[in-house]
Scaffold this motif. Structure first.
Motif, PDB file in Angstrom:
ATOM      1  N   GLU A 123       0.844  -1.204   0.000  1.00  0.00           N
ATOM      2  CA  GLU A 123       0.000   0.000   0.000  1.00  0.00           C
ATOM      3  C   GLU A 123       0.874   1.246   0.000  1.00  0.00           C
ATOM      4  O   GLU A 123       0.415   2.335   0.311  1.00  0.00           O
ATOM      5  CB  GLU A 123      -0.919  -0.001   1.234  1.00  0.00           C
ATOM      6  CG  GLU A 123      -2.022  -1.017   1.175  1.00  0.00           C
ATOM      7  CD  GLU A 123      -3.160  -0.605   0.240  1.00  0.00           C
ATOM      8  OE1 GLU A 123      -3.076   0.453  -0.421  1.00  0.00           O
ATOM      9  OE2 GLU A 123      -4.153  -1.348   0.158  1.00  0.00           O
ATOM     10  N   GLY A 124       2.164   1.081  -0.346  1.00  0.00           N
ATOM     11  CA  GLY A 124       3.083   2.222  -0.308  1.00  0.00           C
ATOM     12  C   GLY A 124       2.933   3.125  -1.517  1.00  0.00           C
ATOM     13  O   GLY A 124       2.026   2.933  -2.338  1.00  0.00           O
ATOM     14  N   PRO A 125       3.831   4.130  -1.652  1.00  0.00           N
ATOM     15  CA  PRO A 125       3.721   5.063  -2.781  1.00  0.00           C
ATOM     16  C   PRO A 125       3.736   4.335  -4.129  1.00  0.00           C
ATOM     17  O   PRO A 125       2.904   4.596  -4.993  1.00  0.00           O
ATOM     18  CB  PRO A 125       4.952   5.957  -2.620  1.00  0.00           C
ATOM     19  CG  PRO A 125       5.293   5.891  -1.166  1.00  0.00           C
ATOM     20  CD  PRO A 125       4.919   4.522  -0.723  1.00  0.00           C
ATOM     21  N   LYS A 126       4.672   3.374  -4.303  1.00  0.00           N
ATOM     22  CA  LYS A 126       4.721   2.620  -5.563  1.00  0.00           C
ATOM     23  C   LYS A 126       3.800   1.404  -5.523  1.00  0.00           C
ATOM     24  O   LYS A 126       3.186   1.036  -6.517  1.00  0.00           O
ATOM     25  CB  LYS A 126       6.152   2.170  -5.842  1.00  0.00           C
ATOM     26  CG  LYS A 126       7.128   3.290  -6.212  1.00  0.00           C
ATOM     27  CD  LYS A 126       8.521   2.737  -6.495  1.00  0.00           C
ATOM     28  CE  LYS A 126       9.534   3.844  -6.784  1.00  0.00           C
ATOM     29  NZ  LYS A 126       9.350   4.518  -8.062  1.00  0.00           N
ATOM     30  N   GLY A 127       3.707   0.765  -4.372  1.00  0.00           N
ATOM     31  CA  GLY A 127       3.003  -0.509  -4.312  1.00  0.00           C
ATOM     32  C   GLY A 127       1.501  -0.382  -4.395  1.00  0.00           C
ATOM     33  O   GLY A 127       0.835  -1.206  -5.031  1.00  0.00           O
ATOM     34  N   GLY A 128       0.938   0.681  -3.791  1.00  0.00           N
ATOM     35  CA  GLY A 128      -0.519   0.815  -3.789  1.00  0.00           C
ATOM     36  C   GLY A 128      -1.095   0.811  -5.210  1.00  0.00           C
ATOM     37  O   GLY A 128      -1.977  -0.009  -5.481  1.00  0.00           O
ATOM     38  N   PRO A 129      -0.670   1.703  -6.065  1.00  0.00           N
ATOM     39  CA  PRO A 129       0.177   2.852  -5.716  1.00  0.00           C
ATOM     40  C   PRO A 129      -0.615   3.951  -5.031  1.00  0.00           C
ATOM     41  O   PRO A 129      -1.840   3.804  -4.877  1.00  0.00           O
ATOM     42  CB  PRO A 129       0.674   3.304  -7.091  1.00  0.00           C
ATOM     43  CG  PRO A 129      -0.434   2.935  -8.027  1.00  0.00           C
ATOM     44  CD  PRO A 129      -1.051   1.683  -7.500  1.00  0.00           C
ATOM     45  N   GLY A 130       0.072   4.962  -4.590  1.00  0.00           N
ATOM     46  CA  GLY A 130      -0.622   6.132  -4.071  1.00  0.00           C
ATOM     47  C   GLY A 130      -0.703   6.211  -2.573  1.00  0.00           C
ATOM     48  O   GLY A 130      -1.231   7.180  -2.034  1.00  0.00           O
ATOM     49  N   MET A 131      -0.184   5.200  -1.862  1.00  0.00           N
ATOM     50  CA  MET A 131       0.000   5.288  -0.400  1.00  0.00           C
ATOM     51  C   MET A 131      -1.304   5.713   0.289  1.00  0.00           C
ATOM     52  O   MET A 131      -1.402   6.797   0.873  1.00  0.00           O
ATOM     53  CB  MET A 131       1.114   6.290  -0.082  1.00  0.00           C
ATOM     54  CG  MET A 131       1.703   6.135   1.289  1.00  0.00           C
ATOM     55  SD  MET A 131       3.078   7.279   1.523  1.00  0.00           S
ATOM     56  CE  MET A 131       3.516   6.846   3.230  1.00  0.00           C
ATOM     57  N   ARG A 132      -2.315   4.841   0.209  1.00  0.00           N
ATOM     58  CA  ARG A 132      -3.618   5.174   0.772  1.00  0.00           C
ATOM     59  C   ARG A 132      -3.561   5.424   2.277  1.00  0.00           C
ATOM     60  O   ARG A 132      -2.712   4.885   2.984  1.00  0.00           O
ATOM     61  CB  ARG A 132      -4.614   4.042   0.500  1.00  0.00           C
ATOM     62  CG  ARG A 132      -5.061   3.949  -0.937  1.00  0.00           C
ATOM     63  CD  ARG A 132      -6.232   2.999  -1.095  1.00  0.00           C
ATOM     64  NE  ARG A 132      -5.876   1.589  -0.926  1.00  0.00           N
ATOM     65  CZ  ARG A 132      -6.767   0.589  -1.081  1.00  0.00           C
ATOM     66  NH1 ARG A 132      -8.026   0.856  -1.356  1.00  0.00           N
ATOM     67  NH2 ARG A 132      -6.386  -0.669  -0.928  1.00  0.00           N
ATOM     68  N   GLU A 133      -4.499   6.234   2.780  1.00  0.00           N
ATOM     69  CA  GLU A 133      -4.677   6.431   4.219  1.00  0.00           C
ATOM     70  C   GLU A 133      -5.483   5.256   4.769  1.00  0.00           C
ATOM     71  O   GLU A 133      -6.453   4.826   4.156  1.00  0.00           O
ATOM     72  CB  GLU A 133      -5.439   7.730   4.490  1.00  0.00           C
ATOM     73  CG  GLU A 133      -4.684   8.977   4.086  1.00  0.00           C
ATOM     74  CD  GLU A 133      -5.447  10.241   4.427  1.00  0.00           C
ATOM     75  OE1 GLU A 133      -6.636  10.159   4.770  1.00  0.00           O
ATOM     76  OE2 GLU A 133      -4.834  11.314   4.334  1.00  0.00           O
ATOM     77  N   MET A 134      -5.101   4.782   5.960  1.00  0.00           N
ATOM     78  CA  MET A 134      -5.720   3.582   6.525  1.00  0.00           C
ATOM     79  C   MET A 134      -6.743   3.955   7.609  1.00  0.00           C
ATOM     80  O   MET A 134      -6.767   3.344   8.679  1.00  0.00           O
ATOM     81  CB  MET A 134      -4.629   2.698   7.123  1.00  0.00           C
ATOM     82  CG  MET A 134      -3.621   2.206   6.110  1.00  0.00           C
ATOM     83  SD  MET A 134      -4.324   0.943   5.036  1.00  0.00           S
ATOM     84  CE  MET A 134      -3.536   1.357   3.490  1.00  0.00           C
ATOM     85  N   LEU A 135      -7.564   4.964   7.353  1.00  0.00           N
ATOM     86  CA  LEU A 135      -8.504   5.403   8.401  1.00  0.00           C
ATOM     87  C   LEU A 135      -9.576   4.349   8.642  1.00  0.00           C
ATOM     88  O   LEU A 135      -9.986   4.131   9.783  1.00  0.00           O
ATOM     89  CB  LEU A 135      -9.143   6.730   8.027  1.00  0.00           C
ATOM     90  CG  LEU A 135     -10.136   7.302   9.050  1.00  0.00           C
ATOM     91  CD1 LEU A 135      -9.455   7.527  10.401  1.00  0.00           C
ATOM     92  CD2 LEU A 135     -10.728   8.621   8.538  1.00  0.00           C
ATOM     93  N   ALA A 136     -10.003   3.662   7.591  1.00  0.00           N
ATOM     94  CA  ALA A 136     -11.069   2.673   7.786  1.00  0.00           C
ATOM     95  C   ALA A 136     -10.629   1.575   8.764  1.00  0.00           C
ATOM     96  O   ALA A 136     -11.281   1.344   9.785  1.00  0.00           O
ATOM     97  CB  ALA A 136     -11.502   2.106   6.432  1.00  0.00           C
ATOM     98  N   PRO A 137      -9.498   0.902   8.544  1.00  0.00           N
ATOM     99  CA  PRO A 137      -9.105  -0.123   9.521  1.00  0.00           C
ATOM    100  C   PRO A 137      -8.727   0.438  10.888  1.00  0.00           C
ATOM    101  O   PRO A 137      -9.090  -0.123  11.922  1.00  0.00           O
ATOM    102  CB  PRO A 137      -7.916  -0.823   8.869  1.00  0.00           C
ATOM    103  CG  PRO A 137      -7.522  -0.040   7.680  1.00  0.00           C
ATOM    104  CD  PRO A 137      -8.654   0.844   7.331  1.00  0.00           C
ATOM    105  N   THR A 138      -8.020   1.594  10.925  1.00  0.00           N
ATOM    106  CA  THR A 138      -7.618   2.081  12.257  1.00  0.00           C
ATOM    107  C   THR A 138      -8.837   2.547  13.050  1.00  0.00           C
ATOM    108  O   THR A 138      -8.915   2.336  14.260  1.00  0.00           O
ATOM    109  CB  THR A 138      -6.598   3.241  12.144  1.00  0.00           C
ATOM    110  OG1 THR A 138      -7.172   4.323  11.391  1.00  0.00           O
ATOM    111  CG2 THR A 138      -5.302   2.784  11.504  1.00  0.00           C
TER     112      THR A 138
END
Ligand SMILES: CC(C)(O)[C@@H](O)C(=O)O
Ligand SMILES: [Mg+2]
Length: 561
Positions: free
Chosen positions: A437-452
């Motif tokens: 979920e990183g900058p390249k892997g997501g891509p775009g480095m999503r925010e994890m507000l839903a799980p947190t």
């Protein structure tokens, strides 16, 4: 007017007859071609409450610029909505939009030889996107924040959009019923403005005010209050003066300004995203700032404000308690702010703060007294270790423990992680690993507000950790570590974690460690294969090629140097 106006490129001389002819068609008269031309970067959009009020501000900015004898030229920039796209594939465009906003403002202001720019933004990426453009352009500039939303009210509680995220976890854990969930949905966002806690939008608006790009007090004004529009018109006048005096962003966005911004972000309990964005803005202006600087300043600065997500109050409460200037003055009198940093008004920080009391009034508890802070040190810690050799960002506000060793529960996407939490498959002692979920892997480095938020809603905030190469929303709190770098997609150790591994998060030791032997890791690394790219055309494919490590701000013009 100074004769070094860039707009002479398009307004002076015989050969500019065609451009003057076209400018006349957009309202220029005979006497207007010697006035400074000021771009008004208007982020107006009806796709999110954050930006829905911006057009009124653009009109007030235009009026202010004309009254100050400048020629405004309004153009549009984009926004996306983090809150609306959260948890979907669309959130992969959020961080990308920071680059699009920066590029769009840079392109227009340079293409049209603007003498200055007044940028107006609301949602999270608008502030850093505009600041990156302002840094690249280095022409006189001012940022106008659209303003915070006012809190919703329900059952005697102040609500924000994060209340709606947390309600999903509460409902799934059987803590509230469907009717209450629907009430929270109905009442959490009462009108225009950006998410009302000290989340990313209010964090970044505050940072730009501290760095002198916005007027004092403007970053905590409510979008719907008259003072926001009045402040916009004043910003226009201040900008025309800055053009006359040639006050440039390179004189404002100095190393001292970034140190001031970091100190205030710690003091207000701001968003982890500020680390990513300040690194990117610093790089754009050529200031040497590293992720380690955040750790150095964190150790010296207390968390002074009792603000959501982990605290009780919202930005409008902070405004009433004295706003960012009050927090800055407390840091200044305690030797933790550079008072000689310059602001767009031409005054130094110390001059701007001269009339601000050394301490807040005792009859409010939004801003705590200096000797009784929320936390003695900043809440954003930089961790390193075999899981994060380039760094990771831990947010530790709102949790009882800052050290945890737990069993890895590995998820290859945010969706898989959220499903497991809502299905009750997560238990105390687990450390959730959300990767690719990183900058390249997501891509775009999503925010994890839903799980947190679901972890908090399920009451697991003190017993479950989460680490990710993605990032967090400003609404996130708990024992969470994001921005893990190197990310999984480039073979970072986070890609080698297996279900059931032992992981230790130790904030005091600034450590993020996979408890695995070097030999075992070497074996796993030898067997690791980079994943197939998820996007091969369009914006996300371009982004994957260009984006840097999150430890450098996830910038897209780093590799080009
Ligand atoms: C939806 C939020 C809370 O605005 C989030 O996107 C953030 O980063 O703060
Ligand atoms: Mg956000």
């Amino acid at each position: 007017m100074p004769d070094n106006r860039r707009s002479q490129n398009i307004t002076q001389g015989i050969q500019r007859t065609p451009s003057r002819a076209m400018l006349r068609a957009v309202g220029f008269g005979d006497d207007d071609f010697t006035k400074p031309i000021v771009g008004v970067a208007n982020g107006y959009s009806t796709l999110t409450p954050c930006n829905k009020g911006l057009n009124d501000l653009a009109l007030r900015a235009e009026a202010g610029l004309k009254e100050a004898n400048a020629m405004p030229q309004v153009f549009g920039t984009i926004t996306v909505s983090d809150g609306i796209s959260m948890g979907t594939e669309g959130m992969k465009y959020s961080l990308v939009s920071r680059e699009v906003i920066a590029d769009s403002i840079e392109v227009v202001c340079n293409a049209q030889s603007m003498d200055g720019v007044l940028a107006i933004g609301g949602c999270d990426k608008n502030m850093p996107g505009a600041a990156i453009a302002i840094a690249r352009l280095n022409i006189p500039a001012v940022f106008v924040y659209g303003g915070t939303i006012k809190p919703g009210h329900h059952n005697g509680q102040d609500l924000t959009v994060v209340s709606a995220f947390e309600a999903v976890g509460q409902y799934s854990a059987g803590k509230i019923d469907k009717e209450e969930l629907t009430n929270i949905e109905r009442f959490s966002c009462p009108g225009a403005g950006s998410c009302g806690g000290m989340y990313t939008a209010n964090t970044m608006s505050s940072a730009l005010e501290v760095m002198g790009l916005s007027l004092p007090y403007s970053s905590t004004m409510a979008a719907e209050d008259a003072e926001k529009a009045e402040s916009t018109e004043k910003s226009a006048r201040v900008l025309v003066e800055a053009i006359k005096k040639q006050i440039l962003p390179s004189q404002l966005l100095t190393r001292k300004a970034f140190e001031n911004a970091i100190a205030v972000i710690m003091a207000i309990g701001g968003s982890t995203n500020a680390i990513l964005h300040l690194l990117a803005i610093a790089r754009s202006i050529g200031v040497d700032l590293s992720i380690d600087d955040f750790e150095t300043i964190r150790g010296k600065v207390p968390v002074l404000c009792d603000l959501k997500p982990s605290g009780r109050y919202v930005a409008t409460d902070l405004h009433r308690a004295g706003g960012i200037p009050q927090v800055m003055k407390m840091l200044l009198v305690n030797g933790l702010l550079h008072g000689d940093a310059l602001t767009v008004t031409g005054q130094t920080i110390a001059e701007v703060l001269a009339d601000v009391p050394d301490a807040p009034p005792t009859n409010q508890d939004v801003i705590r007294p200096w000797d009784n802070p929320m936390y003695a040190q900043g809440h954003l810690a930089i961790l390193k270790g075999n899981l994060a050799t380039e760094g990771a960002v831990a947010k530790i506000s709102g949790v009882k423990q800052s050290k945890m060793t737990g069993s890895a529960r590995v998820f290859e996407s945010e969706e898989d992680c959220l499903d497991a939490i809502l299905a009750g498959k997560i238990q105390a002692g687990d450390i959730l690993v959300v990767r690719y979920e990183g900058p390249k892997g997501g891509p775009g480095m999503r925010e994890m507000l839903a799980p947190t938020s679901a972890i908090i809603g399920a009451g697991l905030g003190d017993s479950v950790g989460l680490i990710t190469d993605g990032r967090f929303s400003g609404g996130t709190y708990g024992l969470v570590v994001g921005h893990v770098a190197p990310e999984a997609a480039v073979g970072g150790t986070i890609a080698l974690v297996q279900e059931g591994d032992s992981i230790t998060i130790d904030v005091a030791a600034r450590s993020l460690h996979l408890n695995c032997s070097e030999e075992e890791l070497a074996q796993r690394r030898a067997n690791w294969q980079p994943p197939k790219p998820r996007y091969t055309t369009g914006v996300l494919a371009k982004y994957v090629k260009l984006v840097s490590s999150s430890s450098l701000g996830a910038v897209t013009d780093l590799e080009l140097t």
